[in-house]
Write a protein that holds these residues in place. Structure first.
Motif, mmCIF file in Angstrom:
data_model
loop_
_atom_site.group_PDB
_atom_site.id
_atom_site.type_symbol
_atom_site.label_atom_id
_atom_site.label_comp_id
_atom_site.label_asym_id
_atom_site.label_seq_id
_atom_site.Cartn_x
_atom_site.Cartn_y
_atom_site.Cartn_z
ATOM 1 N N GLN A 135 18.629 28.210 19.407
ATOM 2 C CA GLN A 135 18.246 29.530 19.922
ATOM 3 C C GLN A 135 18.753 30.573 18.930
ATOM 4 O OE1 GLN A 135 20.981 31.122 22.928
ATOM 5 N NE2 GLN A 135 19.268 31.462 24.287
ATOM 6 N N PRO A 136 17.949 31.558 18.558
ATOM 7 C CA PRO A 136 18.462 32.569 17.628
ATOM 8 C C PRO A 136 19.414 33.530 18.342
ATOM 9 C CG PRO A 136 16.233 33.152 18.337
ATOM 10 C CD PRO A 136 16.581 31.844 19.006
ATOM 11 N N PRO A 137 20.368 34.128 17.622
ATOM 12 C CA PRO A 137 20.660 33.950 16.206
ATOM 13 C C PRO A 137 21.499 32.700 15.964
ATOM 14 C CG PRO A 137 22.193 35.525 17.142
ATOM 15 C CD PRO A 137 21.259 35.134 18.256
ATOM 16 N N CYS A 138 21.261 32.053 14.813
ATOM 17 C CA CYS A 138 21.983 30.820 14.490
ATOM 18 C C CYS A 138 23.424 31.100 14.074
ATOM 19 C CB CYS A 138 21.289 30.103 13.337
ATOM 20 S SG CYS A 138 19.607 29.598 13.721
ATOM 21 N N GLY A 139 24.176 30.026 13.962
ATOM 22 C CA GLY A 139 25.546 30.121 13.472
ATOM 23 C C GLY A 139 26.339 28.921 13.927
ATOM 24 N N GLN A 140 27.122 28.354 13.028
ATOM 25 C CA GLN A 140 27.926 27.185 13.351
ATOM 26 C C GLN A 140 29.160 27.242 12.454
ATOM 27 O OE1 GLN A 140 25.387 24.066 14.962
ATOM 28 N NE2 GLN A 140 26.189 22.734 13.361
ATOM 29 N N LEU A 141 30.330 26.904 13.014
ATOM 30 C CA LEU A 141 31.559 26.986 12.224
ATOM 31 C C LEU A 141 31.481 26.036 11.030
ATOM 32 C CD1 LEU A 141 34.295 27.256 15.002
ATOM 33 C CD2 LEU A 141 33.078 29.079 13.783
ATOM 34 N N ASN A 142 32.216 26.390 9.988
ATOM 35 C CA ASN A 142 32.191 25.629 8.733
ATOM 36 C C ASN A 142 33.421 24.731 8.639
ATOM 37 O OD1 ASN A 142 32.129 24.679 6.162
ATOM 38 N ND2 ASN A 142 32.301 26.681 5.156
ATOM 39 N N PRO A 143 33.307 23.468 9.052
ATOM 40 C CA PRO A 143 34.486 22.596 9.085
ATOM 41 C C PRO A 143 34.978 22.223 7.690
ATOM 42 C CG PRO A 143 32.515 21.348 9.668
ATOM 43 C CD PRO A 143 32.082 22.768 9.485
ATOM 44 N N ALA A 144 34.215 22.570 6.646
ATOM 45 C CA ALA A 144 34.637 22.253 5.277
ATOM 46 C C ALA A 144 35.589 23.300 4.718
ATOM 47 C CB ALA A 144 33.397 22.147 4.382
ATOM 48 N N ASN A 145 35.735 24.415 5.435
ATOM 49 C CA ASN A 145 36.564 25.506 4.922
ATOM 50 C C ASN A 145 37.939 25.484 5.592
ATOM 51 O OD1 ASN A 145 37.733 27.870 4.133
ATOM 52 N ND2 ASN A 145 36.000 29.198 4.679
ATOM 53 N N PRO A 146 39.004 25.182 4.831
ATOM 54 C CA PRO A 146 40.339 25.103 5.452
ATOM 55 C C PRO A 146 40.787 26.423 6.088
ATOM 56 C CG PRO A 146 40.457 24.710 3.057
ATOM 57 C CD PRO A 146 39.016 24.856 3.396
ATOM 58 N N VAL A 147 40.280 27.555 5.581
ATOM 59 C CA VAL A 147 40.685 28.841 6.163
ATOM 60 C C VAL A 147 40.209 28.954 7.617
ATOM 61 C CG1 VAL A 147 40.652 31.355 5.901
ATOM 62 C CG2 VAL A 147 40.575 29.893 3.881
ATOM 63 N N LEU A 148 39.096 28.272 7.917
ATOM 64 C CA LEU A 148 38.600 28.294 9.302
ATOM 65 C C LEU A 148 39.717 27.917 10.271
ATOM 66 C CD1 LEU A 148 36.417 28.272 11.582
ATOM 67 C CD2 LEU A 148 36.079 25.862 11.023
ATOM 68 N N TYR A 149 40.483 26.905 9.912
ATOM 69 C CA TYR A 149 41.511 26.409 10.828
ATOM 70 C C TYR A 149 42.669 27.410 10.974
ATOM 71 C CZ TYR A 149 38.677 22.243 10.659
ATOM 72 O OH TYR A 149 37.610 21.380 10.764
ATOM 73 N N ARG A 150 42.936 28.153 9.901
ATOM 74 C CA ARG A 150 43.969 29.199 10.009
ATOM 75 C C ARG A 150 43.518 30.281 10.982
ATOM 76 N NH1 ARG A 150 44.660 30.606 4.004
ATOM 77 N NH2 ARG A 150 44.896 32.716 4.839
#
Ligand SMILES: *[C@@H]1O[C@H](CO)[C@@H](O)[C@H](O)[C@H]1NC(C)=O
Ligand SMILES: *[C@@H]1O[C@H](CO)[C@@H](O)[C@H](O)[C@H]1NC(C)=O
Ligand SMILES: *[C@@H]1O[C@H](CO)[C@@H](O)[C@H](O)[C@H]1NC(C)=O
Length: 613
Positions: A356-371
């Motif tokens: 469903q728009p708008p799209c978006g999904q967290l980026n598990p490849a980015n370590p900063v995401l976890y911070r």
């Protein structure tokens, strides 16, 4: 041409005649409607209007002939469970009533642990307000009958959990001109439910014809109620991302939940559309994610809301949906030199990248995401009552989105994950495990007990053949939002997972307003039955807000949510027909308390219970 002129003249003439007739009939000074209908009990449930309007002199509630001048009062007295919603386990109600006035109502908190006194005082204040609401806040008929409500609580615990004992006993007796009410329970929350039932034994007594200047209250003069819920988890989901729902509307919704003894407010506060929840550690969430400066839930407002809920016996569960359903609010990583915290945010063509728009999904490849997640979790741990119950989202991960990111596919290649379904499943499970660990660590950092269960939506990850590999049954409670016919709920229950049921084709309040979805009326909602099993904690009914905002919230939710509430509290074997008169009474009660509950039937049917089925 000529024909048209004639027609115009004819229309004018008719119009003139009509005006003249209306003038004669509708002279406000000459039309004073005095005689009113009276209401009498039906043999089984509910009330019906008398055959003829009653002359003014007789139009006061007549206890000897069991005639009531108001349908709400009649329904409060008549039937096995009077006007109680949800219906209690057992009730014996007198058919007599006594006039009372809130000025002579007092609460006795002698027999309660000191730790519970403040909360009980707040609960009794809400009780009194609800009683006065029956008369629009102004009870003008003064009587001096004393009403004393004795409260007994055994436990000093004020935490609200799945183990909280919500049972209560309510006893009402009228002796020597005094109404004595006793409410006994193990916990404050049991007493709260007892107080709610107490309010439901009271109704305004005023004739239909009067304006609101004369309004008195009557209480059922004797009652014995023993009551406890069948299911521990009786939840309501509100989505405040598709549309921002102002705090006053959320609080009013909680008033409806409290009236129907629902005990979990599941707050789907964020989604890919917007991020209205203020985080003191990460102010970027609302700066980039709120629809406007005024469409934000501040930390202070959230604290107040959680307190408001507690006074009404409701536990607030905050959901931060992840890793999917995350977009707006997460798109600032690059601006701060952190790389992408989420991918596909607001990207097109959306059909290739999300559901469903708008799209978006967290980026598990980015370590900063976890911070960043850690900081957000820390803020949430800070506001939630302990033991904290958190909902980690986890629905509808769309692999096409992750697959479109070079960042993510390289990360997967390094890890040896293939870019097929199982590979993405591993990536997702890895994200979920890391997120849970962060949550645990933040709980510990706050000095709270860790290893508490968290909630998560059913998904590809929770399929019966897959779930054991990825999710520990002691840690995850699975909220199953499959259609009623799906076997998943039973499968997970048998695998030993605790489950919460939310059958989307029955208990989704938005269905019937978009696409191919089908509207469920309250009868259909009422007829859904959950398995009785210790692993079935209960259920939730959901208000997704793609097509709902403050304007229509109440009518979309009420009184249909009340049907689910009674299912979860009482799980009655009798069908909707036996419940309709009580639901009509509930609807009037909700309206008196300021909720714009939707109509259930034509007004004539409202005055003639059981005649329109
Ligand atoms: C109440 O009902 C009884 C029995 O029908 C009747 O005799 C009496 O007059 C009524 N009283 C009032 C005040 O209407
Ligand atoms: C309550 O009703 C009385 C009598 O009609 C009136 O005098 C008074 O102003 C009302 N109070 C409120 C708060 O509406
Ligand atoms: C991901 O993309 C690759 C290459 O474009 C494709 O072969 C693969 O099937 C895609 N995987 C999924 C799960 O869609």
């Amino acid at each position: 041409m000529a024909g048209n002129s004639w027609m115009l003249l004819a229309v004018l003439a008719i119009h003139l005649v009509q005006c003249k007739v209306e003038k004669v009939i509708e002279d406000p000074a000459s039309v004073v409607y005095k005689p009113s209908w009276m209401y009498k009990c039906m043999v089984n449930e509910g009330c019906q209007r008398t055959e003829h309007p009653q002359p003014l002199g007789n139009a006061e509630t007549n206890a000897t002939s069991h005639l009531y001048q108001n349908v709400n009062l009649c329904r409060t007295v008549c039937g096995r469970f009077g006007g109680l919603w949800p219906r209690p386990v057992s009730a014996t109600l007198s058919t007599q009533t006594v006039k009372i006035h809130p000025q002579y109502l007092r609460y006795d908190l002698v027999d309660v642990p000191v730790e519970t006194r403040e909360l009980l005082a707040q609960m009794t204040q809400v009780t009194s307000e609800n009683i006065m609401a029956e008369c629009g806040g102004n009870v003008t008929e003064l009587v001096t009958t004393p009403v004393v409500v004795y409260l007994t609580v055994k436990s000093d615990v004020i935490a609200l959990t799945w183990d909280t004992n919500e049972e209560y006993f309510l006893d009402v007796q009228t002796k020597d001109g005094t109404v004595v009410v006793k409410i006994m329970a193990e916990t404050v929350y049991g007493v709260r439910h007892g107080l709610e039932s107490f309010t439901q034994l009271i109704s305004a007594d005023k004739p239909d014809y009067s304006d609101s200047s004369i309004c008195g209250l009557r209480i059922v003069s004797g009652a014995k109620i023993r009551d406890r819920p069948v299911y521990k988890h009786r939840g309501f989901v509100l989505d405040t991302s598709r549309h921002f729902i102002p705090m006053k509307d959320i609080k009013r919704t909680m008033d409806g939940m409290a009236a129907t003894k629902m005990n979990v407010f599941h707050w789907h506060v964020t989604d890919s559309h917007s991020f209205p929840l203020e985080s003191s550690r990460v102010p970027q969430f609302t700066r980039y994610g709120a629809y406007s400066a005024s469409e934000i839930y501040t930390v202070e407002e959230v604290r107040q809301l959680i307190k408001y809920a507690q006074i009404r016996g409701i536990r607030v569960v905050i959901e931060i949906d992840a890793p999917a359903h995350s977009g707006n609010g997460w798109q600032w990583g690059k601006d701060y030199g952190f790389g992408d915290l989420a991918v596909c945010v607001n990207s097109e063509p959306w059909r290739r990248l999300c559901i469903q728009p708008p799209c978006g999904q967290l980026n598990p490849a980015n370590p900063v995401l976890y911070r960043v997640l850690r900081s957000l979790y820390r803020d949430i741990v800070g506001v939630l009552p302990k033991p904290a119950l958190f909902h980690m989202g986890g629905d509808e991960v769309f692999f096409g989105c992750w697959n479109s990111s070079q960042d993510i596919t390289s990360y997967m290649a390094n890890k040896g994950f293939e870019t097929n379904t199982e590979g993405f499943m591993r990536l997702w499970a890895e994200f979920q495990a890391k997120a849970l660990q962060l949550w645990d660590e933040e709980l510990v950092a706050e000095g709270a007990e860790a290893n508490q269960p968290v909630m998560i939506w059913s998904s590809e990850l929770t399929q019966a053949h897959r779930i054991k590999k990825y999710l520990n049954k002691d840690r995850y409670v699975i909220e199953v939002w499959e259609p009623e016919s799906s076997p998943l709920l039973n499968q997970l229950m048998r695998l030993g997972y605790r489950v919460v049921s939310i059958p989307k084709d029955v208990w989704y309040l938005d269905h019937g307003f978009w696409g191919q979805t089908k509207y469920s009326n309250w009868r259909r909602m009422y007829s859904y039955m959950l398995p009785r099993d210790p692993n079935v904690l209960g259920g939730e009914i959901a208000m997704w807000t793609e097509y709902v905002d403050t304007e229509v919230l109440d009518t979309r939710v009420w009184p249909r949510a009340a049907a689910a509430a009674e299912r979860l509290w009482a799980d009655p074997s009798a069908g909707a027909q036996a419940a309709e008169a009580r639901l009509q009474r509930l609807r009037a009660r909700l309206r008196a308390r300021g909720l714009r509950a939707d109509a259930l039937a034509p007004a004539w049917c409202e005055q003639h219970d059981a005649r329109c089925i």
